[in-house]
Scaffold this motif. Structure first.
Motif, PDB file in Angstrom:
ATOM      1  N   GLY A   1       0.839  -1.211   0.000  1.00 50.94           N
ATOM      2  CA  GLY A   1       0.000   0.000   0.000  1.00 50.94           C
ATOM      3  C   GLY A   1       0.862   1.244   0.000  1.00 50.94           C
ATOM      4  O   GLY A   1       2.056   1.153  -0.300  1.00 50.94           O
ATOM      5  N   PHE A   2       0.266   2.367   0.329  1.00 53.52           N
ATOM      6  CA  PHE A   2       0.945   3.672   0.366  1.00 53.52           C
ATOM      7  C   PHE A   2       1.264   4.141  -1.055  1.00 53.52           C
ATOM      8  O   PHE A   2       0.645   5.069  -1.549  1.00 53.52           O
ATOM      9  CB  PHE A   2       2.176   3.643   1.272  1.00 53.52           C
ATOM     10  N   THR A   3       2.252   3.505  -1.724  1.00 54.57           N
ATOM     11  CA  THR A   3       2.441   3.761  -3.156  1.00 54.57           C
ATOM     12  C   THR A   3       2.419   2.410  -3.865  1.00 54.57           C
ATOM     13  O   THR A   3       2.390   1.371  -3.208  1.00 54.57           O
ATOM     14  CB  THR A   3       3.808   4.419  -3.459  1.00 54.57           C
ATOM     15  N   SER A   4       2.476   2.430  -5.178  1.00 54.61           N
ATOM     16  CA  SER A   4       2.531   1.186  -5.941  1.00 54.61           C
ATOM     17  C   SER A   4       3.707   0.340  -5.462  1.00 54.61           C
ATOM     18  O   SER A   4       4.840   0.796  -5.449  1.00 54.61           O
ATOM     19  CB  SER A   4       2.731   1.499  -7.419  1.00 54.61           C
ATOM     20  N   GLY A   5       3.412  -0.888  -5.047  1.00 53.53           N
ATOM     21  CA  GLY A   5       4.461  -1.850  -4.732  1.00 53.53           C
ATOM     22  C   GLY A   5       5.153  -1.707  -3.389  1.00 53.53           C
ATOM     23  O   GLY A   5       6.105  -2.434  -3.114  1.00 53.53           O
ATOM     24  N   PHE A   6       4.690  -0.791  -2.518  1.00 52.10           N
ATOM     25  CA  PHE A   6       5.355  -0.606  -1.212  1.00 52.10           C
ATOM     26  C   PHE A   6       4.934  -1.722  -0.248  1.00 52.10           C
ATOM     27  O   PHE A   6       3.772  -1.799   0.137  1.00 52.10           O
ATOM     28  CB  PHE A   6       4.988   0.754  -0.615  1.00 52.10           C
ATOM     29  N   PRO A   7       5.900  -2.599   0.169  1.00 51.51           N
ATOM     30  CA  PRO A   7       5.537  -3.690   1.081  1.00 51.51           C
ATOM     31  C   PRO A   7       5.655  -3.262   2.547  1.00 51.51           C
ATOM     32  O   PRO A   7       6.673  -2.691   2.944  1.00 51.51           O
ATOM     33  CB  PRO A   7       6.574  -4.758   0.754  1.00 51.51           C
TER      34      PRO A   7
ATOM     35  N   TYR B   1      -1.560  -4.679  -5.312  1.00 48.80           N
ATOM     36  CA  TYR B   1      -0.158  -4.300  -5.503  1.00 48.80           C
ATOM     37  C   TYR B   1       0.080  -2.844  -5.115  1.00 48.80           C
ATOM     38  O   TYR B   1       1.096  -2.260  -5.472  1.00 48.80           O
ATOM     39  CB  TYR B   1       0.249  -4.509  -6.964  1.00 48.80           C
ATOM     40  N   GLY B   2      -0.880  -2.252  -4.438  1.00 53.75           N
ATOM     41  CA  GLY B   2      -0.733  -0.858  -4.035  1.00 53.75           C
ATOM     42  C   GLY B   2      -0.994   0.117  -5.167  1.00 53.75           C
ATOM     43  O   GLY B   2      -0.721   1.309  -5.034  1.00 53.75           O
ATOM     44  N   VAL B   3      -1.500  -0.380  -6.300  1.00 57.46           N
ATOM     45  CA  VAL B   3      -1.730   0.488  -7.455  1.00 57.46           C
ATOM     46  C   VAL B   3      -3.092   1.164  -7.314  1.00 57.46           C
ATOM     47  O   VAL B   3      -4.122   0.498  -7.278  1.00 57.46           O
ATOM     48  CB  VAL B   3      -1.654  -0.308  -8.771  1.00 57.46           C
ATOM     49  N   ALA B   4      -3.059   2.502  -7.221  1.00 58.07           N
ATOM     50  CA  ALA B   4      -4.278   3.287  -7.027  1.00 58.07           C
ATOM     51  C   ALA B   4      -4.999   3.478  -8.365  1.00 58.07           C
ATOM     52  O   ALA B   4      -4.388   3.352  -9.421  1.00 58.07           O
ATOM     53  CB  ALA B   4      -3.915   4.637  -6.428  1.00 58.07           C
TER      54      ALA B   4
ATOM     55  N   PRO C   1       9.452   1.593  -3.352  1.00 54.42           N
ATOM     56  CA  PRO C   1       9.610   1.098  -4.723  1.00 54.42           C
ATOM     57  C   PRO C   1       9.712   2.211  -5.758  1.00 54.42           C
ATOM     58  O   PRO C   1      10.198   1.987  -6.859  1.00 54.42           O
ATOM     59  CB  PRO C   1       8.332   0.305  -4.981  1.00 54.42           C
ATOM     60  N   VAL C   2       9.215   3.396  -5.420  1.00 52.87           N
ATOM     61  CA  VAL C   2       9.332   4.558  -6.300  1.00 52.87           C
ATOM     62  C   VAL C   2       9.740   5.730  -5.409  1.00 52.87           C
ATOM     63  O   VAL C   2       9.539   5.680  -4.193  1.00 52.87           O
ATOM     64  CB  VAL C   2       7.984   4.906  -7.014  1.00 52.87           C
ATOM     65  N   GLN C   3      10.313   6.763  -6.009  1.00 50.69           N
ATOM     66  CA  GLN C   3      10.640   7.936  -5.192  1.00 50.69           C
ATOM     67  C   GLN C   3       9.350   8.552  -4.667  1.00 50.69           C
ATOM     68  O   GLN C   3       8.392   8.718  -5.412  1.00 50.69           O
ATOM     69  CB  GLN C   3      11.398   8.966  -6.014  1.00 50.69           C
ATOM     70  N   SER C   4       9.326   8.846  -3.383  1.00 54.63           N
ATOM     71  CA  SER C   4       8.101   9.407  -2.797  1.00 54.63           C
ATOM     72  C   SER C   4       8.467  10.132  -1.516  1.00 54.63           C
ATOM     73  O   SER C   4       9.592  10.015  -1.042  1.00 54.63           O
ATOM     74  CB  SER C   4       7.109   8.268  -2.500  1.00 54.63           C
ATOM     75  N   PRO C   5       7.524  10.869  -0.931  1.00 50.19           N
ATOM     76  CA  PRO C   5       7.774  11.383   0.415  1.00 50.19           C
ATOM     77  C   PRO C   5       7.800  10.206   1.392  1.00 50.19           C
ATOM     78  O   PRO C   5       7.282   9.138   1.072  1.00 50.19           O
ATOM     79  CB  PRO C   5       6.552  12.274   0.695  1.00 50.19           C
ATOM     80  N   GLY C   6       8.373  10.396   2.565  1.00 47.97           N
ATOM     81  CA  GLY C   6       8.371   9.281   3.508  1.00 47.97           C
ATOM     82  C   GLY C   6       8.898   9.682   4.871  1.00 47.97           C
ATOM     83  O   GLY C   6       9.809  10.507   4.969  1.00 47.97           O
ATOM     84  N   GLY C   7       8.341   9.078   5.923  1.00 44.59           N
ATOM     85  CA  GLY C   7       8.716   9.435   7.280  1.00 44.59           C
ATOM     86  C   GLY C   7       9.453   8.331   8.024  1.00 44.59           C
ATOM     87  O   GLY C   7       9.661   8.415   9.227  1.00 44.59           O
TER      88      GLY C   7
ATOM     89  N   GLY D   1      -8.397   9.727  -5.813  1.00 44.70           N
ATOM     90  CA  GLY D   1      -8.030   8.401  -6.337  1.00 44.70           C
ATOM     91  C   GLY D   1      -6.568   8.039  -6.450  1.00 44.70           C
ATOM     92  O   GLY D   1      -6.221   7.190  -7.258  1.00 44.70           O
ATOM     93  N   GLU D   2      -5.673   8.639  -5.663  1.00 43.09           N
ATOM     94  CA  GLU D   2      -4.255   8.334  -5.857  1.00 43.09           C
ATOM     95  C   GLU D   2      -3.634   7.472  -4.772  1.00 43.09           C
ATOM     96  O   GLU D   2      -2.420   7.377  -4.669  1.00 43.09           O
ATOM     97  CB  GLU D   2      -3.447   9.636  -6.021  1.00 43.09           C
ATOM     98  N   THR D   3      -4.448   6.851  -3.942  1.00 41.54           N
ATOM     99  CA  THR D   3      -3.884   5.938  -2.947  1.00 41.54           C
ATOM    100  C   THR D   3      -4.872   4.803  -2.681  1.00 41.54           C
ATOM    101  O   THR D   3      -6.061   4.957  -2.929  1.00 41.54           O
ATOM    102  CB  THR D   3      -3.515   6.689  -1.648  1.00 41.54           C
ATOM    103  N   VAL D   4      -4.361   3.656  -2.201  1.00 41.77           N
ATOM    104  CA  VAL D   4      -5.243   2.523  -1.919  1.00 41.77           C
ATOM    105  C   VAL D   4      -5.397   2.252  -0.432  1.00 41.77           C
ATOM    106  O   VAL D   4      -6.224   1.436  -0.048  1.00 41.77           O
ATOM    107  CB  VAL D   4      -4.755   1.207  -2.570  1.00 41.77           C
ATOM    108  N   SER D   5      -4.568   2.919   0.411  1.00 39.09           N
ATOM    109  CA  SER D   5      -4.611   2.565   1.827  1.00 39.09           C
ATOM    110  C   SER D   5      -4.303   3.775   2.687  1.00 39.09           C
ATOM    111  O   SER D   5      -3.782   4.774   2.204  1.00 39.09           O
ATOM    112  CB  SER D   5      -3.589   1.464   2.123  1.00 39.09           C
TER     113      SER D   5
END
Lengths: 228, 330
Positions: free
Chosen positions: A136-142, B29-32, A179-185, B260-264
């Motif tokens: 979740g969070f971004t695409s592919g973030f485990p 897969y976290g894809v929004a 998995p991609v550049q993003s903000p993060g804490g 629509g840019e996040t799934v969680s």
């Protein structure tokens, strides 16, 4: 605690949150995965997407195609009728990590916070097998759990606006990979050359919910020669 | 089908992206979803230029977009009124027009709403990624190279000349939405409304919330009276799935409407915007005021059905006209 029966909560007119427990636990998450895989296999008409997480499964649907009640019935039926032994096992994935220095700018801070040596942070982080509780969070973030108590670290007070792709990080009892550049804490302790998310690949995410992950330390030189 | 250079972006304005109705089925897969925030405007725009409803369009925000036709192309502008002009002439919205080769379509700024949709006859010819042409800005893929459009970008359409015959289509004037600036947004309580005090729930319903300037495609941030959690309830929850329209209340008590840019997410959700009102969320702009009212799931589905029936009627009217035209042309 694992619930005796499913708890359904409506999320608006087009999503149903199905809960199976009230805490972070491998056993609850395993049950979520079983329900998720079974429902995915069923391909219930009107279901648009499934988002499994730690202790719940979000079922997104077209309300003009299936009613909430009908959907609840189908989910309950699936839950009662499934045979966990027939659910395929999750895979185990090894992730190489270059720890510290520019690759893991927070490694020293995390070590100092716990009053241990940076090497000990690496040892603790690599000695454990983690479960992918959700993506979740971004695409592919485990979201991986759980790190040993001795590594449990609060989030950074000020999140970074740009966390580089491939950063391996810790927050509370979780560890994860950006998995991609993003903000993060989260605290960045290392970096992996492994591609976690590739929208052109099938599936697009290296990791899936339920997978088991182990980290191992590599040197910057080994990283330079690393091949997927 | 031949892909033809149809338009060039002269200036992208504040933000212009390629969007269709979104990307579904990859939430695991976290894809929004991404996709047009005002899906109603996008669907009508596509129908006006004789495209399938789910074709990709340009979504442009507030002001500054300028595009040039590289060939004769059918266009329709729907959604926010950002004062579209072709060269110097004002362009009628919710209506299809031929933009002649060399003409420039520009948007000088909002008179109502926040996002305009520009549908091109023959669509936007880019490869779908994970089943959709929508741009995911946070993850950097889909749409035009995974980014917002920049000056100089050239977009292709499939056989745009074949669509020119559909010019002068008009949407039903009585069904064109208005974007008032003071909004009433219908919600369904939950899933975590029980975690707020009765006073907090009343605050949520009775207050007027002002849209913060920090709002964007990921969410609408609101300023206004704080919503109280119950005393023994911590600020975050174990992360779980959410949808666009989920209204999160973080620790500071100020609601955020997730788009629509996040799934969680890891905050409590007091309520969820109904599907029929989701398109409106795309037209809310910083400084606007929002009032929430709560309705039942049944009422929400009735509202959704009403919207779908309007679109269906419009499609039927278009296909009646098209079949009449076929009879006239031997």
């Amino acid at each position: 605690m694992i619930y005796d029966k499913l708890i359904f909560r409506v999320m608006g007119d087009r999503a149903l949150l199905v809960e199976l427990g009230d805490e972070i636990s491998p056993a609850i998450n395993k049950k979520i995965r079983e329900l998720f895989v079974s429902l995915d296999h069923q391909e219930i008409a009107g279901v648009i997407d499934l988002v499994p997480s730690y202790r719940s499964l979000l079922v997104i649907y077209n309300p003009l195609q299936i009613s909430t009640l009908e959907l609840e019935n189908q989910i309950a039926k699936t839950q009662n009728g499934m045979d966990p032994a027939r659910i395929p096992s999750p895979k185990t994935v090894e992730i190489p990590v270059v720890y510290g220095d520019d690759y893991g700018p927070d490694l020293e801070w995390v070590a100092a916070y716990h009053k241990i040596a940076p090497q000990e942070v690496i040892r603790l982080h690599t000695q454990h097998t983690y479960q992918v509780y959700m993506i979740g969070f971004t695409s592919g973030f485990p979201y991986l759990g759980e790190v040993p108590e001795a590594l449990s670290t609060p989030r950074r007070e000020t999140p970074r606006t740009h966390v580089p792709k491939g950063s391996v990080a810790i927050a509370q009892k979780q560890t994860g990979i950006y998995p991609v550049q993003s903000p993060g804490g989260w605290h960045i302790i290392g970096w992996t050359p492994v591609t976690l998310f590739d929208p052109q690949a099938e599936p697009p995410s290296l990791l899936e919910m339920g997978d088991q992950v182990r980290f191992h330390a590599i040197t910057a030189e080994e990283m330079a020669n690393w091949q997927p | 089908m031949a892909a033809v250079e149809s338009i060039e972006i002269l200036s992208p304005g504040l933000q212009t992206t390629v969007q269709d109705l979104g990307r579904f089925g990859f939430g695991r897969y976290g894809v929004a979803p991404s996709g047009a925030l005002d899906s109603f405007a996008l669907r009508i725009g596509n129908l006006l230029v004789d495209n399938p409803e789910n074709q990709a369009c340009l979504e442009t925000t507030l002001l500054g977009l300028r595009i040039k036709a590289l060939t004769d192309v059918l266009i329709a502008v729907t959604g926010a009124n950002l004062q579209p002009r072709v060269d110097k002439r004002p362009l009628e919205m919710w209506c299809s027009h031929i933009l002649n080769k060399g003409e420039i379509l520009s948007f000088s700024g909002p008179s109502s709403g926040c996002r305009s949709y520009i549908a091109l006859g023959g669509g936007i010819d880019i490869p779908p990624v994970l089943g959709s042409k929508s741009t995911s800005l946070p993850s950097g893929f889909g749409g035009f190279q995974g980014i917002a459009l920049e000056a100089g970008a050239i977009l292709f359409s499939d056989s745009p000349q074949a669509k020119l015959v559909a010019s002068h289509r008009k949407f039903e004037p009585k069904w064109i939405p208005t974007y008032p600036g003071k909004w009433i947004v219908r919600v369904i309580w939950g899933p975590q409304d029980d975690d707020f005090t009765e006073g907090g729930r009343q605050t949520f319903l009775k207050s007027s919330y002002k849209v913060s300037s920090e709002s964007d495609r990921t969410g609408i941030r609101l300023d206004g009276p704080l919503i109280q959690r119950k005393a023994d309830i911590p600020e975050s929850i174990i992360s779980e799935g959410l949808i666009s329209g989920s209204i999160q209340v973080p620790g500071d008590g100020k609601p955020i409407i997730i788009l629509g840019e996040t799934v969680s997410g890891g905050y409590r959700k007091i309520a969820t915007v109904i599907s029929a009102d989701l398109p409106l969320l795309g037209q809310i702009r910083p400084g606007d005021e929002i009032h929430f009212i709560s309705i039942s799931v049944d009422e929400a589905i009735k509202a959704l059905r009403k919207m779908e029936i309007r679109i269906k009627h419009f499609k039927e009217r278009l296909s009646d006209k098209a079949s009449k035209r076929e009879k006239i042309i031997p």
